[in-house]
Design an enzyme around this catalytic site. Sequence first.
Site, PDB file in Angstrom:
ATOM      1  N   GLY A  46       0.835  -1.189   0.000  1.00 50.36           N
ATOM      2  CA  GLY A  46       0.000   0.000   0.000  1.00 50.36           C
ATOM      3  C   GLY A  46       0.872   1.242   0.000  1.00 50.36           C
ATOM      4  O   GLY A  46       2.075   1.164   0.264  1.00 50.36           O
ATOM      5  N   GLN A  51       2.967   9.999   1.844  1.00 47.63           N
ATOM      6  CA  GLN A  51       4.264   9.289   1.884  1.00 47.63           C
ATOM      7  C   GLN A  51       5.148   9.656   0.687  1.00 47.63           C
ATOM      8  O   GLN A  51       6.326   9.317   0.674  1.00 47.63           O
ATOM      9  CB  GLN A  51       4.045   7.768   1.913  1.00 47.63           C
ATOM     10  CG  GLN A  51       3.370   7.286   3.196  1.00 47.63           C
ATOM     11  CD  GLN A  51       3.197   5.785   3.211  1.00 47.63           C
ATOM     12  OE1 GLN A  51       2.283   5.258   2.595  1.00 47.63           O
ATOM     13  NE2 GLN A  51       4.094   5.107   3.897  1.00 47.63           N
ATOM     14  N   CYS A  91       5.771  -0.208   7.731  1.00 46.73           N
ATOM     15  CA  CYS A  91       5.416   1.056   7.086  1.00 46.73           C
ATOM     16  C   CYS A  91       6.608   1.525   6.257  1.00 46.73           C
ATOM     17  O   CYS A  91       7.737   1.524   6.756  1.00 46.73           O
ATOM     18  CB  CYS A  91       5.065   2.094   8.145  1.00 46.73           C
ATOM     19  SG  CYS A  91       4.585   3.683   7.436  1.00 46.73           S
ATOM     20  N   LEU A  92       6.350   1.922   5.027  1.00 48.95           N
ATOM     21  CA  LEU A  92       7.448   2.369   4.160  1.00 48.95           C
ATOM     22  C   LEU A  92       8.056   3.680   4.656  1.00 48.95           C
ATOM     23  O   LEU A  92       9.172   4.012   4.276  1.00 48.95           O
ATOM     24  CB  LEU A  92       6.948   2.519   2.721  1.00 48.95           C
ATOM     25  CG  LEU A  92       6.464   1.209   2.065  1.00 48.95           C
ATOM     26  CD1 LEU A  92       5.906   1.481   0.671  1.00 48.95           C
ATOM     27  CD2 LEU A  92       7.582   0.167   2.004  1.00 48.95           C
ATOM     28  N   HIS A 133      -4.692   1.170   7.283  1.00 49.99           N
ATOM     29  CA  HIS A 133      -3.341   1.729   7.480  1.00 49.99           C
ATOM     30  C   HIS A 133      -3.152   2.956   6.570  1.00 49.99           C
ATOM     31  O   HIS A 133      -2.617   3.983   7.004  1.00 49.99           O
ATOM     32  CB  HIS A 133      -2.317   0.632   7.162  1.00 49.99           C
ATOM     33  CG  HIS A 133      -0.880   1.026   7.269  1.00 49.99           C
ATOM     34  ND1 HIS A 133      -0.013   0.484   8.195  1.00 49.99           N
ATOM     35  CD2 HIS A 133      -0.131   1.902   6.547  1.00 49.99           C
ATOM     36  CE1 HIS A 133       1.188   1.015   8.043  1.00 49.99           C
ATOM     37  NE2 HIS A 133       1.146   1.869   7.038  1.00 49.99           N
ATOM     38  N   GLU A 134      -3.611   2.833   5.315  1.00 48.33           N
ATOM     39  CA  GLU A 134      -3.424   3.947   4.358  1.00 48.33           C
ATOM     40  C   GLU A 134      -4.335   5.131   4.696  1.00 48.33           C
ATOM     41  O   GLU A 134      -3.909   6.278   4.582  1.00 48.33           O
ATOM     42  CB  GLU A 134      -3.668   3.470   2.912  1.00 48.33           C
ATOM     43  CG  GLU A 134      -2.801   2.302   2.451  1.00 48.33           C
ATOM     44  CD  GLU A 134      -1.335   2.446   2.774  1.00 48.33           C
ATOM     45  OE1 GLU A 134      -0.835   3.591   2.838  1.00 48.33           O
ATOM     46  OE2 GLU A 134      -0.668   1.409   2.987  1.00 48.33           O
ATOM     47  N   HIS A 137      -2.820   7.191   7.285  1.00 45.31           N
ATOM     48  CA  HIS A 137      -1.811   8.134   6.761  1.00 45.31           C
ATOM     49  C   HIS A 137      -2.479   9.445   6.327  1.00 45.31           C
ATOM     50  O   HIS A 137      -1.913  10.523   6.523  1.00 45.31           O
ATOM     51  CB  HIS A 137      -1.083   7.535   5.556  1.00 45.31           C
ATOM     52  CG  HIS A 137       0.090   6.659   5.911  1.00 45.31           C
ATOM     53  ND1 HIS A 137       1.160   7.112   6.644  1.00 45.31           N
ATOM     54  CD2 HIS A 137       0.377   5.365   5.600  1.00 45.31           C
ATOM     55  CE1 HIS A 137       2.056   6.131   6.775  1.00 45.31           C
ATOM     56  NE2 HIS A 137       1.600   5.055   6.163  1.00 45.31           N
TER      57      HIS A 137
END
Length: 169
Positions: A46, A51, A91-92, A133-134, A137
Site C-alpha cells: 500500500g 508518503q 510502514c514504508l 493503514h493507508e 496516513h
Amino acid sequence: MQKLDLVLFPNQGLREVCATVTEMTDELDRLIDDMFYTMYDAPGIGLAAPQIAVQQRVIVVDVSEGKNQPLALINPEIVRSAGQITWEEGCLSLPDIYAKVERPSEIIVRGMNRDGKKVEMEANDLLAICIQHEIDHLNGRLFVDHLSPLKRTRLLHKFKKLQAEKTGS
Ligand code: K1U
Ligand code: ZN
C-alpha cells in the site's frame, strides 16, 4: 512512470490531515501511476499520497500474491467496520520496524476510483488492514500510534538508532 522519493518519519508531512480531492485530473491520474510504480518497487502492499509528499486524500493498495489487483481510492472513507484482527504491520515511512496492531477485520469503504466514479466495497483481513493503514496516513496517523506509549517509544527509539546507523550520523 517514475519512482517517487518516500517521506520518512519524523517528517511533519506525515502528521498532517490531507485535503479532500475536488476533481479528477490528468495530473492526479499520472500521480496514481507513479504511486503504484513506487509501491511495487519498494516493495509494499500500500501507499498513501503523504508518503510521497502530496497532502491529498489518495491511496493505492495491492495485497494480491501476483501483484495484479491494484486498487486506487480517492477520498476513501470507512462507513462500517466489524470484527477484530491482529497483524504485524510495517510502514514504508518507518523502514525496518514492525509491530502487532489490532484493527477491525471487516470494513465497508467508500470513495472514488481513478475514473472518477463513486465506489463502495467490502474488504476483509489483509486488504481491510491495508486500507485502514493507508487511510490513517491521510489523517496524519501512523501504525505506531495504535501501540501503548511504552511500545511506541521503544520502537521509535529503535527506528532512530537504525536510521543513524544507516546514515552514519
Ligand atoms: O503504507 C505503507 O507504509 C505501506 C505498508 C502497508 C502495510 C503493511 C502491513 C500492514 C498494513 C499496511 C507496506 O507495504 S510495508 C511493506 C510490507 O508490508 C510488505 C512488503 C512486501 C511484501 C509483503 C508486505
Ligand atoms: Zn505506512
